[in-house]
Design a protein around this motif. Structure first.
Motif, mmCIF file in Angstrom:
data_model
loop_
_atom_site.group_PDB
_atom_site.id
_atom_site.type_symbol
_atom_site.label_atom_id
_atom_site.label_comp_id
_atom_site.label_asym_id
_atom_site.label_seq_id
_atom_site.Cartn_x
_atom_site.Cartn_y
_atom_site.Cartn_z
ATOM 1 N N PHE A 105 0.858 -1.181 0.000
ATOM 2 C CA PHE A 105 0.000 0.000 0.000
ATOM 3 C C PHE A 105 0.904 1.244 0.000
ATOM 4 O O PHE A 105 1.834 1.342 0.809
ATOM 5 C CB PHE A 105 -0.906 0.017 1.230
ATOM 6 C CG PHE A 105 -1.828 -1.169 1.299
ATOM 7 C CD1 PHE A 105 -3.013 -1.190 0.578
ATOM 8 C CD2 PHE A 105 -1.497 -2.278 2.071
ATOM 9 C CE1 PHE A 105 -3.864 -2.287 0.644
ATOM 10 C CE2 PHE A 105 -2.334 -3.375 2.146
ATOM 11 C CZ PHE A 105 -3.527 -3.380 1.415
ATOM 12 N N TYR A 106 0.574 2.180 -0.884
ATOM 13 C CA TYR A 106 1.429 3.352 -1.062
ATOM 14 C C TYR A 106 0.598 4.628 -1.139
ATOM 15 O O TYR A 106 -0.587 4.607 -1.516
ATOM 16 C CB TYR A 106 2.257 3.236 -2.346
ATOM 17 C CG TYR A 106 3.169 2.042 -2.372
ATOM 18 C CD1 TYR A 106 4.444 2.103 -1.817
ATOM 19 C CD2 TYR A 106 2.760 0.844 -2.959
ATOM 20 C CE1 TYR A 106 5.284 1.001 -1.840
ATOM 21 C CE2 TYR A 106 3.592 -0.263 -2.986
ATOM 22 C CZ TYR A 106 4.860 -0.179 -2.427
ATOM 23 O OH TYR A 106 5.684 -1.264 -2.448
ATOM 24 N N GLU A 107 1.258 5.718 -0.795
ATOM 25 C CA GLU A 107 0.730 7.040 -1.079
ATOM 26 C C GLU A 107 1.862 7.811 -1.742
ATOM 27 O O GLU A 107 3.017 7.731 -1.313
ATOM 28 C CB GLU A 107 0.264 7.748 0.203
ATOM 29 C CG GLU A 107 -0.566 9.000 -0.084
ATOM 30 C CD GLU A 107 -1.239 9.550 1.166
ATOM 31 O OE1 GLU A 107 -2.273 10.218 1.038
ATOM 32 O OE2 GLU A 107 -0.702 9.305 2.282
ATOM 33 N N TYR A 114 1.141 20.247 -3.321
ATOM 34 C CA TYR A 114 1.294 18.823 -3.632
ATOM 35 C C TYR A 114 -0.036 18.256 -4.129
ATOM 36 O O TYR A 114 -1.097 18.586 -3.607
ATOM 37 C CB TYR A 114 1.707 18.046 -2.390
ATOM 38 C CG TYR A 114 3.202 17.960 -2.168
ATOM 39 C CD1 TYR A 114 4.016 17.237 -3.051
ATOM 40 C CD2 TYR A 114 3.798 18.576 -1.067
ATOM 41 C CE1 TYR A 114 5.378 17.138 -2.847
ATOM 42 C CE2 TYR A 114 5.173 18.477 -0.852
ATOM 43 C CZ TYR A 114 5.948 17.758 -1.751
ATOM 44 O OH TYR A 114 7.299 17.656 -1.547
ATOM 45 N N ALA A 115 0.048 17.398 -5.118
ATOM 46 C CA ALA A 115 -1.084 16.554 -5.513
ATOM 47 C C ALA A 115 -0.798 15.166 -4.955
ATOM 48 O O ALA A 115 0.251 14.580 -5.244
ATOM 49 C CB ALA A 115 -1.217 16.507 -7.030
ATOM 50 N N THR A 116 -1.712 14.627 -4.140
ATOM 51 C CA THR A 116 -1.468 13.384 -3.411
ATOM 52 C C THR A 116 -2.444 12.296 -3.853
ATOM 53 O O THR A 116 -3.645 12.539 -3.982
ATOM 54 C CB THR A 116 -1.592 13.611 -1.893
ATOM 55 O OG1 THR A 116 -0.710 14.660 -1.498
ATOM 56 C CG2 THR A 116 -1.242 12.348 -1.132
ATOM 57 N N GLN A 117 -1.919 11.087 -4.081
ATOM 58 C CA GLN A 117 -2.728 9.971 -4.575
ATOM 59 C C GLN A 117 -2.413 8.694 -3.786
ATOM 60 O O GLN A 117 -1.284 8.506 -3.316
ATOM 61 C CB GLN A 117 -2.409 9.692 -6.051
ATOM 62 C CG GLN A 117 -2.427 10.921 -6.958
ATOM 63 C CD GLN A 117 -3.795 11.201 -7.505
ATOM 64 O OE1 GLN A 117 -4.661 11.683 -6.795
ATOM 65 N NE2 GLN A 117 -3.998 10.894 -8.775
ATOM 66 N N MET A 118 -3.397 7.801 -3.706
ATOM 67 C CA MET A 118 -3.215 6.486 -3.103
ATOM 68 C C MET A 118 -2.982 5.457 -4.214
ATOM 69 O O MET A 118 -3.494 5.587 -5.327
ATOM 70 C CB MET A 118 -4.433 6.089 -2.281
ATOM 71 C CG MET A 118 -4.748 7.021 -1.113
ATOM 72 S SD MET A 118 -3.443 7.037 0.123
ATOM 73 C CE MET A 118 -3.517 5.334 0.711
ATOM 74 N N LEU A 119 -2.217 4.397 -3.881
ATOM 75 C CA LEU A 119 -1.922 3.355 -4.857
ATOM 76 C C LEU A 119 -1.724 2.032 -4.134
ATOM 77 O O LEU A 119 -0.982 1.955 -3.148
ATOM 78 C CB LEU A 119 -0.654 3.709 -5.645
ATOM 79 C CG LEU A 119 -0.107 2.655 -6.610
ATOM 80 C CD1 LEU A 119 -1.102 2.389 -7.740
ATOM 81 C CD2 LEU A 119 1.244 3.099 -7.180
ATOM 82 N N THR A 120 -2.378 0.976 -4.625
ATOM 83 C CA THR A 120 -2.229 -0.362 -4.071
ATOM 84 C C THR A 120 -1.675 -1.287 -5.147
ATOM 85 O O THR A 120 -2.210 -1.339 -6.264
ATOM 86 C CB THR A 120 -3.566 -0.922 -3.557
ATOM 87 O OG1 THR A 120 -4.106 -0.036 -2.561
ATOM 88 C CG2 THR A 120 -3.379 -2.303 -2.954
ATOM 89 N N VAL A 121 -0.606 -2.013 -4.821
ATOM 90 C CA VAL A 121 0.003 -2.965 -5.755
ATOM 91 C C VAL A 121 -0.163 -4.366 -5.171
ATOM 92 O O VAL A 121 0.312 -4.651 -4.070
ATOM 93 C CB VAL A 121 1.499 -2.657 -5.983
ATOM 94 C CG1 VAL A 121 2.106 -3.670 -6.945
ATOM 95 C CG2 VAL A 121 1.683 -1.238 -6.519
ATOM 96 N N PHE A 122 -0.842 -5.223 -5.910
ATOM 97 C CA PHE A 122 -1.073 -6.594 -5.460
ATOM 98 C C PHE A 122 0.029 -7.518 -5.980
ATOM 99 O O PHE A 122 0.607 -7.287 -7.045
ATOM 100 C CB PHE A 122 -2.430 -7.104 -5.951
ATOM 101 C CG PHE A 122 -3.603 -6.370 -5.363
ATOM 102 C CD1 PHE A 122 -3.835 -6.389 -3.993
ATOM 103 C CD2 PHE A 122 -4.481 -5.662 -6.175
ATOM 104 C CE1 PHE A 122 -4.915 -5.720 -3.448
ATOM 105 C CE2 PHE A 122 -5.563 -4.986 -5.646
ATOM 106 C CZ PHE A 122 -5.780 -5.011 -4.270
#
Length: 309
Positions: A90-92, A106-114
């Protein structure tokens, strides 16, 4: 009507001297979209460029900035794309534009890598750059870690991998880099992949490296002719060479060993130089050699003299 136009011209030119602030601007992210869930380890971070931003700061943490346990990446990028390989997790991530005096929000996003099978992944290479021209006999090839890999296979070829059973080099390593020696001036293709017991990743995109140790030929001096007497300034000229990217000019005093001025030897892109130094009756010596794009220096031309009149 003249005064308003002049004012506009002045305002327009101020931008060339005063760096505009970008504090009220924001970077718009194209991909990966916020809260993306993916099984692709190699991610392309892509955004819209901001006017007057000179670079972009990309930061990645896990699991998020409010409760970060690890900083994954903090780097400055030019352009509007950045590739990076992530492990499952899990990343931001966030991005802002920067120039010498200000930065955007800042533009902030969430990212999930399976986690996924390694066979669907592509290895990210770091160096050497595609199209590199070098005269160094040893080159280091480097790539990013790929989750699940046990070894990495590097292949180098001179026939674009048309026959995979016969290649210039086929070697595995557990490290993230490998040094390769080249023995012959030639253009080489290379690629790398990750391997484990039951699967292999996709090959990286084939890249090219050119090894060249052949120096340019000897420079031919044109004028002034050997021993000529000529008025100052003296136009030193030599034949331009198709295999030369630059020239190195040496000018000596009459003892043939003392450089005429600290600016010599001088590197030039053109095949001529106007020599404005010297006094009447002084004997001056000069010679030139050429370099190619790979950094190979050719032999010197003859050492030629002229007398200033």
């Amino acid at each position: 009507m003249i005064l308003p136009i002049a004012g506009i011209l002045v305002l327009g030119s101020c931008k060339d001297f005063i760096e505009p602030s970008i504090e009220d601007k924001k970077v718009f992210v194209n991909a990966p979209a916020d809260s993306t869930q993916t099984s692709t380890y190699l991610q392309t971070f892509w955004w819209e460029e901001v006017e007057d931003a000179l670079s972009y700061r990309v930061q990645i943490v896990t699991p998020g900035f409010a409760n970060a346990s690890r900083l994954i990446m903090d780097t400055l990028v030019t352009g509007n794309k950045f590739l990076y390989t992530l492990d499952p997790g899990f990343y931001e991530w966030r991005i802002r534009g920067e120039n010498g005096s200000s930065s955007t929000f800042y533009a902030t996003q969430m990212l999930t890598v399976f986690e996924s099978n390694i066979g669907s992944q592509v290895l990210q290479v770091n160096s050497p750059a595609n199209g590199l021209l070098t005269n160094l006999p040893e080159t280091e090839f480097a790539w990013n870690n790929l989750y699940g890999a046990k070894v990495y296979r590097l292949q180098v070829d001179t026939n674009n991998f048309r026959d995979e059973k016969v290649v210039y080099l086929d070697r595995t390593t557990t490290a993230l880099d490998l040094k390769v020696h080249f023995s012959k001036d030639q253009t080489y293709q290379w690629r790398v992949r990750a391997e484990q017991d039951s699967a292999v990743s996709k090959w990286s995109t084939v890249s090219v490296i050119r090894y060249d140790t052949t120096p340019p030929s000897v420079v031919t001096l044109v004028s002034p002719t050997k021993g000529a007497s000529t008025a100052s300034p003296v136009s030193l000229q030599w034949k331009a060479m198709t295999d030369a990217s630059s020239y190195q000019l040496y000018v000596y005093r009459s003892d043939t060993t003392t450089l005429y001025h600290p600016s010599f030897p001088m590197t030039l892109k053109v095949a001529n130089y106007s020599f404005k130094e010297g006094v009447f009756g002084e004997v001056v010596y000069w010679k030139v050699r050429a370099a190619d794009l790979a950094g190979n220096w050719g032999a010197f031309s003859e050492l030629r003299s002229f007398t200033i009149q």
